[in-house]
Design an enzyme around this catalytic site. Structure first.
Site, PDB file in Angstrom:
ATOM      1  CB  CYS A 114      45.194 110.307 112.116  1.00  0.00           C
ATOM      2  SG  CYS A 114      46.651 110.698 111.145  1.00  0.00           S
ATOM      3  CG  HIS A 242      44.192 113.124 114.531  1.00  0.00           C
ATOM      4  ND1 HIS A 242      45.298 112.818 115.183  1.00  0.00           N
ATOM      5  CD2 HIS A 242      44.281 113.378 113.291  1.00  0.00           C
ATOM      6  CE1 HIS A 242      46.313 113.083 114.362  1.00  0.00           C
ATOM      7  NE2 HIS A 242      45.825 113.373 113.277  1.00  0.00           N
ATOM      8  CG  ASN A 272      49.389 114.631 113.123  1.00  0.00           C
ATOM      9  OD1 ASN A 272      49.239 113.457 113.610  1.00  0.00           O
ATOM     10  ND2 ASN A 272      48.783 114.829 112.000  1.00  0.00           N
TER      11      ASN A 272
END
Ligand code: ACO
Length: 318
Positions: A114, A242, A272
């Site tokens: 990520c 993020h 996500n």
């Protein structure tokens, strides 16, 4: 002095949307459980002909077109991802052919989960300093729907697919993005097994451990970037964090003491998307006019590795 600024962005999301209510029909979960714990209400999943490479191409073409830059001007093309269509060729190599980039363009994929997009921004800044052509395409892209176990309700509800692209330019009179990158090797709390493992290649996550890591790493990294850049957090125009979990972001915003209006996200409709989450959000904010020429945007990614990465990306004035 010398560094990169953002010229243009692009993104692509698969057409198929899966809402929390859709998930209620196929597993023991509820919209209430998912949205209250994560902020997620829907996610996009690739179907049929849609692919990781296809999403990357769409996002990259938009960024090139909006930035008014021709493929032969690109010196570096990087794709941050942990779910490419192929282990080789790298997605960036396929983009070289499909976009018509010159054969001496530096093209490769990188995996910092990520944090990958911000790792790639920093890598592009370093590579462009030595490159002949001073423009780079930097992408973050994932098809996480291919690595989720639909029988594991604690992880499968969290992830979505998508791609985001940033077109950046390096100049001697531009400031550095002052990247702060880090890693704390851990193969327990967040793992997707690779081709040499006997286990299936699906996400395994110790949710609460990841949560504890994230609420410490995100604000620490944001502070370090501001300090390195020699500015206060108040001087940042926009934060792009993020989009892992709304509760993680709320904790971090409170800890940093920054204006929550500068930290809004899009997790509600994207879920996500790992390496894609920062550039997709960046593109949405640019498109809505919430990130404008001259703005200082502090981006932070954090996740598998465990890794973290932050950078202060300035939007070029046209
Ligand atoms: N629907 C309904 N119930 C569920 C679901 C679901 N989808 N998933 C788990 N549960 C149940 C569990 O079975 C458990 O039930 P039990 O008490 O009867 O055993 C209960 O909910 C609580 O489970 P926990 O795992 O303790 O739930 P928690 O409150 O920790 O929330 C979550 C889980 C949302 C994953 C949380 O740990 C979290 O936010 N972690 C951060 C990790 C994260 O967001 N990762 C994103 C990817 S990594 C990254 O990008 C950095």
């Amino acid at each position: 002095m010398s560094g990169i600024k953002l010229l243009a962005t692009g993104s692509a999301l698969p057409q198929h949307v899966i809402t929390n209510h859709d998930l209620e029909q196929i597993m023991d979960t509820s919209d209430q459980w998912i949205s209250s714990r994560t902020g997620i209400r829907a996610r996009h999943h690739c179907r049929g002909e849609e692919s990781h490479t296809g999403l990357c191409l769409e996002a990259a073409k938009k960024a090139l077109e909006r930035g008014g830059i021709r493929p032969h001007q690109i010196g570096v093309c990087l794709v941050a991802t942990l779910t490419p269509d192929h282990l080789t060729p790298a997605t960036a190599c396929v983009l070289q052919r499909e976009l018509g980039l010159e054969e001496d363009t530096v093209c490769f994929d990188l995996n910092a989960a990520c944090s990958g997009f911000v790792y790639a921004l920093h890598t592009a800044e370093c590579l462009l300093a030595a490159a002949e052509r001073k423009y780079a395409l930097v992408l973050g892209a994932e098809v996480l729907s291919r690595v989720i176990d639909m029988a594991d309700r604690s992880t499968c509800v969290l992830f979505g697919d998508g791609a985001g692209a940033a077109l950046v330019q390096w100049r001697e009179d531009y400031p550095s993005i002052h990247a702060v990158l880090g890693c704390r090797g851990d193969d327990r709390v967040l793992v997707v097994p690779g081709v040499n493992k006997r286990e299936p290649s699906v996400v395994h996550m110790e949710g609460q451990d990841v949560f504890r890591f994230a609420v410490e790493a995100l604000p620490r990294c944001a502070r370090q970037v501001a300090q390195k850049a020699g500015i206060t957090l108040e001087e940042v125009d926009r934060f792009v964090f993020h989009q892992a979990n709304q509760r993680i972001i709320n904790f971090a915003v409170k800890k940093l003491g920054v204006d929550p209006a500068k930290c809004t996200g899009n997790i509600e409709h994207t879920a996500n998307t790992s390496a894609a989450s920062v550039p997709i959000l960046l593109d949405e904010l640019v498109e809505k006019g919430e990130v404008k020429p001259g703005d200082k945007v502090l981006c932070v990614g954090f996740g598998g590795g465990l890794t973290w990465a932050g950078a202060l990306l300035e939007v070029a004035r046209s």
